[in-house]
Design an enzyme around this catalytic site. Sequence first.
Site, short mmCIF file in Angstrom:
data_model
loop_
_atom_site.label_atom_id
_atom_site.label_comp_id
_atom_site.label_asym_id
_atom_site.label_seq_id
_atom_site.Cartn_x
_atom_site.Cartn_y
_atom_site.Cartn_z
N ASP A 1 0.84 -1.21 0.00
CA ASP A 1 0.00 0.00 0.00
C ASP A 1 0.87 1.26 0.00
O ASP A 1 0.61 2.22 0.72
CB ASP A 1 -0.96 -0.01 1.21
CG ASP A 1 -2.16 0.92 0.99
OD1 ASP A 1 -2.47 1.22 -0.17
OD2 ASP A 1 -2.77 1.36 1.98
N ASP A 15 -3.85 -4.82 -4.81
CA ASP A 15 -3.36 -3.46 -5.10
C ASP A 15 -1.88 -3.38 -5.47
O ASP A 15 -1.42 -2.33 -5.93
CB ASP A 15 -3.61 -2.48 -3.93
CG ASP A 15 -5.08 -2.13 -3.78
OD1 ASP A 15 -5.86 -2.51 -4.67
OD2 ASP A 15 -5.43 -1.47 -2.79
#
EC number: 3.2.1.4
Length: 348
Positions: A92, A139
Amino acid sequence: QSGNPFSGRTLLVNSDYSSKLDQTRQAFLSRGDQTNAAKVKYVQEKVGTFYWISNIFLLRDIDVAIQNARAAKARGENPIVGLVLYNLPDRDCSAGESSGELKLSQNGLNRYKNEYVNPFAQKLKAASDVQFAVILEPDAIGNMVTGTSAFCRNARGPQQEAIGYAISQLQASHIHLYLDVANGGWLGWADKLEPTAQEVATILQKAGNNAKIRGFSSNVSNYNPYSTSNPPPYTSGSPSPDESRYATNIANAMRQRGLPTQFIIDQSRVALSGARSEWGQWCNVNPAGFGQPFTTNTNNPNVDAIVWVKPGGESDGQCGMGGAPAAGMWFDAYAQMLTQNAHDEIAR
C-alpha cells in the site's frame, strides 16, 4: 490448473466474519427490524467470504479455514476455501491506510519469504484434501503500474520478486492462484491495459520454472459494479466502466502475451448510484450495499466466479462515511447500511 476451480463448489463461509456480524444482527433485532436481521443471518450462514491472512500472526487463520472446510465436507458440502495472501513488504505504498508489518529497509523481503510465504505454502500443501483459491497481494500491481512516488518506485523490483516467489511456492493442483490487478477504475483505462499485462509477465517470469496461475482478481475491497448499463459520469472515456468489461479488456491484453485470461471479481460491496463523485473514492463509500453473493453464473467466459473478498463491515480506514475507525476495525453502522441496501438475492 485447467477448468474453473469454483465449478460445482461453494465458497466457504468465513467463521470469523460471521461472528462479527452477530453485533449487526442484534442491532436490527433490538429495533424490531426482522427483515434486515434475516438478511444478516443469511450472510452469516450462506454467503462465502475470503479469509484475509494480512500478517504473520494471522497465518493461524489458515488452520481455522482448513478445519471449517473439512467440517463442511463431512456435512456433504463441496467447499473451496478463499484466502487473501496480503503481507507484501512496503505494501500500500501509495495510500498508506493499509501499510503492513514488513519493511524492505528492515529485511522485509527475506522475512516475507521465510516467515510468511513459506508457512503459508506449507499449510496449504499439507491440506491436499481441500481446494483453495488464493488471491495474491491486492493493489500491488496497481501501485507498480501507476505509483510515481520514490517509495513506490523503489519497492517495485523487490515486490515483483516477492510475488513471484509466492507464486513459485504455491504450485499444487489443489491451489488455484489469482493475481490481483486492482480494478477497472485504476487499471482499466486504454493506456493502462498493456502496462498491466507487462507487469504480470514480469512477475510470472520471476516465479520461474513454468509456474502457473489460474488468473486474476479485481475490485478487491472496491465498490465497482459487476455490470451496468448506466455507468456513472466519472467512467466517461474508459473502456472499462464495469468490472465485467474490465475483465474482458485485461483478458484480451493477456491473451496477446499467452498469459492466463480468467478472473474472479469481488462484489462484497457495491456503491449505490450517485454515491461517488469520482472513481478514485475507495474508502467506506456511502451509500453502498452488499453485492451479488458467490456464483459461477457470470455471463462472461473470462470470469470464473463472482465472490466476496472484503468482509463488508470492516473499515477501509479513517475516511469516507462519518465515524469510520482505522482500517480493518469493525464499523457496525457501515455493516447495517450494507445490509439495508443488500442485493436482492440476500434473503428478504
